[in-house]
Each structure stands twice: as C-alpha cells, then as structure tokens.
Motif scaffolding. Structure first.
Motif, PDB file in Angstrom:
ATOM      1  N   ARG A   1       0.815  -1.219   0.000  1.00  0.00           N
ATOM      2  CA  ARG A   1       0.000   0.000   0.000  1.00  0.00           C
ATOM      3  C   ARG A   1       0.847   1.267   0.000  1.00  0.00           C
ATOM      4  NH1 ARG A   1      -5.250  -1.658  -1.171  1.00  0.00           N
ATOM      5  NH2 ARG A   1      -5.464  -3.766  -0.320  1.00  0.00           N
ATOM      6  N   MET A   2       2.163   1.131  -0.115  1.00  0.00           N
ATOM      7  CA  MET A   2       3.049   2.287  -0.028  1.00  0.00           C
ATOM      8  C   MET A   2       3.212   2.973  -1.374  1.00  0.00           C
ATOM      9  SD  MET A   2       6.176   0.911   2.359  1.00  0.00           S
ATOM     10  CE  MET A   2       5.883   0.199   3.978  1.00  0.00           C
ATOM     11  N   SER A   3       3.421   4.282  -1.324  1.00  0.00           N
ATOM     12  CA  SER A   3       3.827   5.031  -2.513  1.00  0.00           C
ATOM     13  C   SER A   3       5.286   4.706  -2.819  1.00  0.00           C
ATOM     14  CB  SER A   3       3.666   6.523  -2.270  1.00  0.00           C
ATOM     15  OG  SER A   3       4.543   6.948  -1.234  1.00  0.00           O
ATOM     16  N   THR A   4       5.750   5.101  -3.991  1.00  0.00           N
ATOM     17  CA  THR A   4       7.145   4.847  -4.363  1.00  0.00           C
ATOM     18  C   THR A   4       8.102   5.473  -3.364  1.00  0.00           C
ATOM     19  OG1 THR A   4       6.551   4.801  -6.712  1.00  0.00           O
ATOM     20  CG2 THR A   4       8.883   5.138  -6.170  1.00  0.00           C
ATOM     21  N   GLU A   5       7.815   6.715  -2.939  1.00  0.00           N
ATOM     22  CA  GLU A   5       8.681   7.400  -1.982  1.00  0.00           C
ATOM     23  C   GLU A   5       8.735   6.657  -0.660  1.00  0.00           C
ATOM     24  OE1 GLU A   5       6.223   8.751  -3.667  1.00  0.00           O
ATOM     25  OE2 GLU A   5       7.240  10.124  -5.060  1.00  0.00           O
ATOM     26  N   ARG A   6       7.594   6.173  -0.216  1.00  0.00           N
ATOM     27  CA  ARG A   6       7.576   5.452   1.060  1.00  0.00           C
ATOM     28  C   ARG A   6       8.286   4.102   0.951  1.00  0.00           C
ATOM     29  NH1 ARG A   6       3.148   8.666   1.536  1.00  0.00           N
ATOM     30  NH2 ARG A   6       2.823   9.627   3.596  1.00  0.00           N
ATOM     31  N   ARG A   7       8.204   3.469  -0.206  1.00  0.00           N
ATOM     32  CA  ARG A   7       8.929   2.209  -0.373  1.00  0.00           C
ATOM     33  C   ARG A   7      10.437   2.432  -0.304  1.00  0.00           C
ATOM     34  NH1 ARG A   7       5.721  -1.356  -5.004  1.00  0.00           N
ATOM     35  NH2 ARG A   7       3.751  -1.558  -3.824  1.00  0.00           N
ATOM     36  N   ILE A   8      10.890   3.516  -0.892  1.00  0.00           N
ATOM     37  CA  ILE A   8      12.328   3.847  -0.808  1.00  0.00           C
ATOM     38  C   ILE A   8      12.714   4.080   0.645  1.00  0.00           C
ATOM     39  CG2 ILE A   8      14.072   5.565  -1.418  1.00  0.00           C
ATOM     40  CD1 ILE A   8      12.549   5.964  -4.073  1.00  0.00           C
ATOM     41  N   ALA A   9      11.883   4.824   1.366  1.00  0.00           N
ATOM     42  CA  ALA A   9      12.149   5.081   2.787  1.00  0.00           C
ATOM     43  C   ALA A   9      12.110   3.779   3.587  1.00  0.00           C
ATOM     44  CB  ALA A   9      11.130   6.078   3.347  1.00  0.00           C
ATOM     45  N   ALA A  10      11.192   2.872   3.223  1.00  0.00           N
ATOM     46  CA  ALA A  10      11.088   1.590   3.924  1.00  0.00           C
ATOM     47  C   ALA A  10      12.350   0.756   3.723  1.00  0.00           C
ATOM     48  CB  ALA A  10       9.866   0.821   3.430  1.00  0.00           C
ATOM     49  N   VAL A  11      12.868   0.739   2.500  1.00  0.00           N
ATOM     50  CA  VAL A  11      14.111   0.012   2.232  1.00  0.00           C
ATOM     51  C   VAL A  11      15.251   0.607   3.050  1.00  0.00           C
ATOM     52  CG1 VAL A  11      15.843  -0.528   0.483  1.00  0.00           C
ATOM     53  CG2 VAL A  11      13.412  -0.735  -0.071  1.00  0.00           C
ATOM     54  N   ALA A  12      15.321   1.932   3.107  1.00  0.00           N
ATOM     55  CA  ALA A  12      16.357   2.596   3.903  1.00  0.00           C
ATOM     56  C   ALA A  12      16.225   2.220   5.379  1.00  0.00           C
ATOM     57  CB  ALA A  12      16.257   4.110   3.728  1.00  0.00           C
ATOM     58  N   ALA A  13      14.988   2.159   5.865  1.00  0.00           N
ATOM     59  CA  ALA A  13      14.758   1.791   7.260  1.00  0.00           C
ATOM     60  C   ALA A  13      15.252   0.379   7.549  1.00  0.00           C
ATOM     61  CB  ALA A  13      13.269   1.918   7.596  1.00  0.00           C
ATOM     62  N   VAL A  14      14.960  -0.550   6.631  1.00  0.00           N
ATOM     63  CA  VAL A  14      15.400  -1.933   6.821  1.00  0.00           C
ATOM     64  C   VAL A  14      16.926  -2.019   6.829  1.00  0.00           C
ATOM     65  CG1 VAL A  14      15.413  -4.242   5.812  1.00  0.00           C
ATOM     66  CG2 VAL A  14      13.294  -2.922   5.870  1.00  0.00           C
ATOM     67  N   VAL A  15      17.566  -1.280   5.939  1.00  0.00           N
ATOM     68  CA  VAL A  15      19.036  -1.268   5.889  1.00  0.00           C
ATOM     69  C   VAL A  15      19.612  -0.736   7.198  1.00  0.00           C
ATOM     70  CG1 VAL A  15      21.035  -0.216   4.765  1.00  0.00           C
ATOM     71  CG2 VAL A  15      19.143  -1.095   3.379  1.00  0.00           C
ATOM     72  N   LEU A  16      18.998   0.313   7.747  1.00  0.00           N
ATOM     73  CA  LEU A  16      19.478   0.883   9.001  1.00  0.00           C
ATOM     74  C   LEU A  16      19.257  -0.056  10.179  1.00  0.00           C
ATOM     75  CD1 LEU A  16      18.229   4.566   8.572  1.00  0.00           C
ATOM     76  CD2 LEU A  16      20.610   3.798   8.581  1.00  0.00           C
TER      77      LEU A  16
END
Length: 309
Positions: free
Chosen positions: A76-91
């Motif tokens: 259900r995420m927008s493209t921007e939120r998916r990018i942020a989600a990937v960054a969160a997982v990496v962190l």
C-alpha cells in the motif's frame, strides 16, 4: 480485490502503542533500580540506565517488529515510502551483529543509534501508510486464545519490567516464582529466579502478539508474492517468539524449581542448533497451514486431488 473487500484497521497504531508502553517501562525501571538488580547492564540513573537500555530495546525487539510492519504494508506504499522503507530496513539490519546488540552487555553504544534511526523512519512510514484488512477475517478466536495464554504466562516478566515481583502476592506468588533466590545449572551463583527489568520471554510475547495482529492484514495484500513473503516472515516471527518464551519460562519456572537440570536451547541469536531447526520447521508448517495465500492452498489441494484420481 475491490475497495468493498477491505476495511481500515488500527493494528499498526496498536502495535506501536504497545511497544511505546514497554519502552517507557524500560526507561522507568532501569532509571530507578541499581544495575545489580537488573540483567547485564552497568549504567544507572535516567541517562546511563533508563535511556541507555531503552535505546537497545528500540533496536530489538522493536526493530524486528518494525521490519514486519513495513513488509506487510509495502503493498500500500507510494514509491517514496517504499524507498524510505528500504532505507529503514538497511538501518535496522545491524541488529543481527553482536557488535551492535550483545546479550552479555546491554548498555547502549553509538552503534545503537543507527538501528534506532531506522526504527524512527519505519514508524513514520508505517503510521502514514493506509493499513487495510480484509472484510472477512478467519482465526480471530485462535488469535485471542493464544494471545491471552501468552500474556498469562508472561505475567512474571511484565511485573519484572515494571520493577516488582509476586513473592508476597496471593495466588500469583504460589503459581509463579519471581524474587525467590535460586541457582541454575552451571557455576553456582544464587540470584532471584526472575530478575528485574526486560526479559527475552516478554520480548518474544510481544513479537508473537505483533505477528498475530499483522496476520489479520494478510488477506488485504494484493500481491500474491508479497502475501506469501509476508506470511512466512510473520510465521517465522511467531516461531522465534515462541522459542524465546519457552526457553525463558522453562528456565525460570521449571529448572530453577530444581524439577530438572535440562534446559531448552537459547534461540535469541540465530545459530545452527536444535532450537533454530525447530523454529524453521515450525514457521514452515505455520505458513503452509495458515499464512500462505489462499489461491496457493487451493492449487495445492487440486494437485493432490488429481494425484488421488
């Protein structure tokens, strides 16, 4: 899936609220009690005791719960939120390293700030992404029974998180041992059966409850691949949480009553042992029985029927 097939849900908000309450309890208890009464910490006071231990707690178990929420909501995420989600997982990913979280030394270091930043990003993404569930949900009675049973089992850990025990409490003091002095297999060291502060058994309880709540959203995931992946991750979180619960409860309420000297495997950190083999097998079975996409289950049953013919 049409709009009429899904409903809004507050599951994500409930999960964050649950961990927020637990984090506040950690801050208060580790601020007011000396480290000698806690587990593998050396700092004391509000900053070096409470905030330090809370930062590690935000890394884990909150970090794992955050990753699970991101995965279930990704559809259900927008493209921007998916990018942020990937960054969160990496962190958040460094929590698997002992240099970030070492169970023998739970004071915070600068390294713990990195996963904590990932958790903060995950909180923003998950709380601003529409959380939807299917209009019809199966298995809620089972979820309630399992969750309720685990909360009852976790009562000594909840008390310890708040900084007290059941030694002189009627009924609970007879069912659970908490501050009674006991020893366990290994070097003869006498200590309370249940130390004050956070326990991996309570972490496991909260993770299982998190996964049970998130599993109510699986039917609203539109991508079958994401549904399958999310379902397996939730099954793995449940199996892992149950492993932690079993290990902690068995040691404190069975072994420390001197009923047996046999302990269950410690599964807090992934390892090649019987405990993790049981977790992987249990997660796979749970996924097959309850969490895989229904069309995959139907296809499997059709294949079996054709073979029978």
């Amino acid at each position: 899936m049409s709009v009429s097939d899904v409903r809004p849900t507050r599951v994500v908000l409930v999960i964050w609220a649950m961990f927020a309450v637990a984090t506040v309890a950690v801050v208060v208890t580790y601020s007011r009690l000396p480290p000698e009464q806690l587990y593998n910490v050396t700092g004391s006071g509000f900053v070096h005791g409470g905030l330090s231990r809370a930062l590690v707690y935000v890394n884990f178990p909150v970090g794992l719960a955050a990753v699970a929420m991101l995965l279930v909501l990704a559809d259900r995420m927008s493209t921007e939120r998916r990018i942020a989600a990937v960054a969160a997982v990496v962190l958040v990913a460094p929590i698997v390293s002992r240099s970030v979280i070492d169970q023998s030394h739970l004071d915070a270091t600068w390294r713990n700030a990195i996963p904590a930043a990932g958790v903060a990003v995950a909180a923003f993404v998950t709380l601003t992404t529409p959380a939807l569930r299917p209009a019809r949900i199966r298995g809620d009675r089972i979820r309630i029974v399992v969750g309720g049973a685990l909360v009852l089992l976790a009562l000594p850990w909840i008390a310890a998180e708040l900084g007290f025990g059941f030694t002189n409490v009627p009924v609970l003091g007879q069912i659970f041992q908490t501050q009674e002095l006991r020893h366990q297999p290994g070097p003869y060291v006498v200590h309370p059966a249940v130390h004050f502060g956070d326990h991996h058994g309570l972490q496991g309880t909260l993770l299982v409850i998190t996964a049970l709540l998130l599993s109510r959203m699986l039917g609203g995931v539109r991508s079958s691949r994401l549904h399958a992946a999310s379902g397996f991750v939730l099954a793995l979180v449940i199996a892992y949480g149950l492993g932690d619960i079993a290990n902690d409860a068995w040691l404190e309420q069975v072994v420390k009553r001197y009923w047996t000297t046999t302990t269950l495997p410690d599964v807090q950190v992934p390892a090649a042992n019987a405990g993790w083999l049981a977790i992987l097998i249990g997660a796979s079975l749970l996924w097959l029985v309850a969490f895989r996409p229904r069309h995959l289950a139907r296809a499997s049953r059709m294949t079996e029927l054709r073979k029978d013919r």
